[in-house]
Design a protein around this motif. Structure first.
Motif, PDB file in Angstrom:
ATOM      1  N   ARG A 134      -7.008   4.133 -10.676  1.00 57.01           N
ATOM      2  CA  ARG A 134      -7.661   2.881 -11.045  1.00 57.01           C
ATOM      3  C   ARG A 134      -6.647   1.849 -11.522  1.00 57.01           C
ATOM      4  O   ARG A 134      -6.656   0.692 -11.084  1.00 57.01           O
ATOM      5  N   VAL A 135      -5.747   2.273 -12.399  1.00 56.57           N
ATOM      6  CA  VAL A 135      -4.766   1.344 -12.971  1.00 56.57           C
ATOM      7  C   VAL A 135      -3.822   0.803 -11.901  1.00 56.57           C
ATOM      8  O   VAL A 135      -3.609  -0.401 -11.781  1.00 56.57           O
ATOM      9  N   LYS A 136      -3.294   1.718 -11.089  1.00 61.47           N
ATOM     10  CA  LYS A 136      -2.329   1.300 -10.059  1.00 61.47           C
ATOM     11  C   LYS A 136      -3.010   0.438  -8.991  1.00 61.47           C
ATOM     12  O   LYS A 136      -2.404  -0.490  -8.463  1.00 61.47           O
ATOM     13  N   THR A 137      -4.240   0.792  -8.686  1.00 65.24           N
ATOM     14  CA  THR A 137      -4.959   0.027  -7.667  1.00 65.24           C
ATOM     15  C   THR A 137      -5.148  -1.418  -8.129  1.00 65.24           C
ATOM     16  O   THR A 137      -5.024  -2.350  -7.336  1.00 65.24           O
ATOM     17  N   ARG A 138      -5.428  -1.570  -9.408  1.00 64.27           N
ATOM     18  CA  ARG A 138      -5.658  -2.914  -9.924  1.00 64.27           C
ATOM     19  C   ARG A 138      -4.424  -3.794  -9.674  1.00 64.27           C
ATOM     20  O   ARG A 138      -4.547  -4.947  -9.253  1.00 64.27           O
ATOM     21  N   ILE A 154       0.824  -1.216   0.000  1.00 64.26           N
ATOM     22  CA  ILE A 154       0.000   0.000   0.000  1.00 64.26           C
ATOM     23  C   ILE A 154       0.861   1.271   0.000  1.00 64.26           C
ATOM     24  O   ILE A 154       0.455   2.296  -0.528  1.00 64.26           O
ATOM     25  N   ASN A 155       2.073   1.175   0.541  1.00 65.92           N
ATOM     26  CA  ASN A 155       2.987   2.319   0.443  1.00 65.92           C
ATOM     27  C   ASN A 155       3.353   2.613  -0.999  1.00 65.92           C
ATOM     28  O   ASN A 155       3.391   3.770  -1.418  1.00 65.92           O
ATOM     29  N   ARG A 156       3.632   1.552  -1.734  1.00 64.06           N
ATOM     30  CA  ARG A 156       3.977   1.752  -3.149  1.00 64.06           C
ATOM     31  C   ARG A 156       2.792   2.339  -3.905  1.00 64.06           C
ATOM     32  O   ARG A 156       2.954   3.182  -4.777  1.00 64.06           O
ATOM     33  N   LEU A 157       1.588   1.909  -3.530  1.00 64.03           N
ATOM     34  CA  LEU A 157       0.396   2.453  -4.193  1.00 64.03           C
ATOM     35  C   LEU A 157       0.259   3.950  -3.890  1.00 64.03           C
ATOM     36  O   LEU A 157      -0.009   4.763  -4.783  1.00 64.03           O
ATOM     37  N   LEU A 158       0.471   4.301  -2.639  1.00 56.92           N
ATOM     38  CA  LEU A 158       0.370   5.711  -2.228  1.00 56.92           C
ATOM     39  C   LEU A 158       1.344   6.566  -3.032  1.00 56.92           C
ATOM     40  O   LEU A 158       0.988   7.606  -3.588  1.00 56.92           O
TER      41      LEU A 158
END
Ligand SMILES: Nc1nc2c(ncn2[C@@H]2O[C@H](COP(=O)(O)OP(=O)(O)OP(=O)(O)O)[C@@H](O)[C@H]2O)c(=O)[nH]1
Ligand SMILES: [Mg+2]
Lengths: 193, 164
Positions: free
Chosen positions: B115-119, B19-23
């Motif tokens: 959206r893309v990164k979350t996927r 989740i850090n990378r997503l942030l």
């Protein structure tokens, strides 16, 4: 079921106040909120109708502090007691660790208690649970009113084998409120160990 | 019966890492992981601005209500939700059917990127959580730390805080 996070060292358990509409579930949780030390309680969330009837749930997180290195927290929820909100009740029961059944002692509410008790069992079944598997405490509320069913009779019908601890209560005055809460919290933590 | 979720050190760090990378990858403000029962698992970003406990409960309720709506119209599940505000937006996805991933972002980024990164993150987290759930099912969970001693101390605390 309880969430135990060994890494961040947290235990969260969910306690649900169940029972017929107007029985006093929200009053219980509001009293707890009013009396608890601010340092151990979170925000009280009430999703209610204009007329103060519970629409989805009330929610109050209570922090017990650190026990053997685990930050131990209870999440208190009430369900909406009105019959037609069953979908919400079912959702709130998901993951329940302990139940407080708040019965309305008034004679004219006798059947509603039974109905709600049946409904509880049915909704537990939907989550593959049953009364035997989840700790439960009974609260016979509204003992201050004149027209009430005797405790013996309530026991006969809701607790004939005396499986559950029960408490008499007058929720707006706080009578029986913390006694009930303490008992269910203890039972829930005992079930974890 | 569905077992509780027990998270151990190793898994927790790989979850936090994801989740850090997503942030960072999305420039979102906050990312939270919540179980479907409304309990916070972990979060990253500037969480000081929000009441995370309330946030967790309400997102779980939101998701629960929405998934009932889905079944009413014959969908199995809405696997993502999007709430658009004037400044802040909320993008919510379901992970492994049991976990809610919530991303709070503003106009420093776009819904498309989120959206893309979350996927990608969801796919990663699914792997971790499925492993975690199977550990629990196999009963490989050591609960020794929560023993009778824990029960005794807890009982005392309950009496003290709730009025003995
Ligand atoms: N006299 C008396 N009134 C009570 C008692 N407990 C609750 N009430 C009153 O009963 C009414 C309903 O109480 P609530 O706590 O809102 O009931 P509820 O169970 O949350 O009802 P729903 O949200 O519809 O399920 C309120 O007006 C309370 O003040 C009690 O012990 N004695
Ligand atoms: Mg209520």
């Amino acid at each position: 079921m309880a969430l135990i996070n060994y890494a961040s060292r947290e235990i969260n358990s969910k306690i649900v106040f169940y029972g017929p509409g107007l029985g006093g579930k929200t009053t219980n949780i509001k009293y707890v909120y009013a009396k608890l030390n601010p340092s151990i309680k979170g925000r009280l969330i009430s999703l209610a109708t204009e007329l103060d009837r519970t629409l989805f749930f009330d929610f109050l997180p209570v922090d017990l502090g650190t026990i053997k290195g685990f930050n131990t927290r209870f999440h208190l929820y009430t369900v909406p007691g009105q019959v037609f909100y069953n979908a919400s009740r079912k959702l709130i029961l998901k993951g329940v660790d302990g139940i407080v059944f708040v019965a309305d002692s008034q004679i004219e509410r006798f059947d509603e208690n039974l109905e709600s008790f049946d409904n509880l069992q049915e909704n537990l079944k939907a989550h593959n649970l049953s009364l035997g598997k989840v700790p439960m405490v009974l609260q016979y509320n509204k003992r201050d009113l004149p027209n009430i069913t005797s405790v013996e009779e309530l026991q006969n019908i809701l607790n004939p084998r005396n499986e559950y601890r029960y408490f008499e209560a007058v929720a707006p005055q706080g009578i029986g409120v913390f006694e009930t809460l303490k008992e269910i919290c203890k039972q829930v933590l005992k079930a974890l160990a | 019966m569905q077992e509780g979720i027990n998270i151990f050190e190793q898994d927790f760090w790989s979850i936090n890492d994801a989740i850090n990378r997503l942030l960072q990858g999305t420039h979102a403000k906050i990312v939270l992981l919540i179980d479907r029962e409304g309990q916070m698992i972990t979060s990253t970003g500037d969480t000081s601005r929000i009441d995370t406990s309330s946030f967790a409960t309400l997102s779980a309720a939101d998701f629960a209500a929405t998934s009932q709506l889905a079944s009413l119209i014959g969908e199995r599940e809405f696997s993502t939700l999007f709430h658009q505000g004037e400044k802040e937006n909320l993008y919510v996805s379901l992970v492994a059917n049991r976990i809610i991933l919530a991303v709070i972002f503003d106009n420093r980024t776009t819904l498309g990127l989120v959206r893309v990164k979350t996927r990608t993150t969801v796919a990663e987290l699914e792997k971790t959580f499925r492993m975690l759930f199977s550990k629990v099912q196999q009963g490989a969970v050591a609960r020794k730390e929560i023993d009778a001693d824990f029960g005794r101390i807890a009982e005392k605390e309950i009496d003290r805080l709730f009025g003995g």
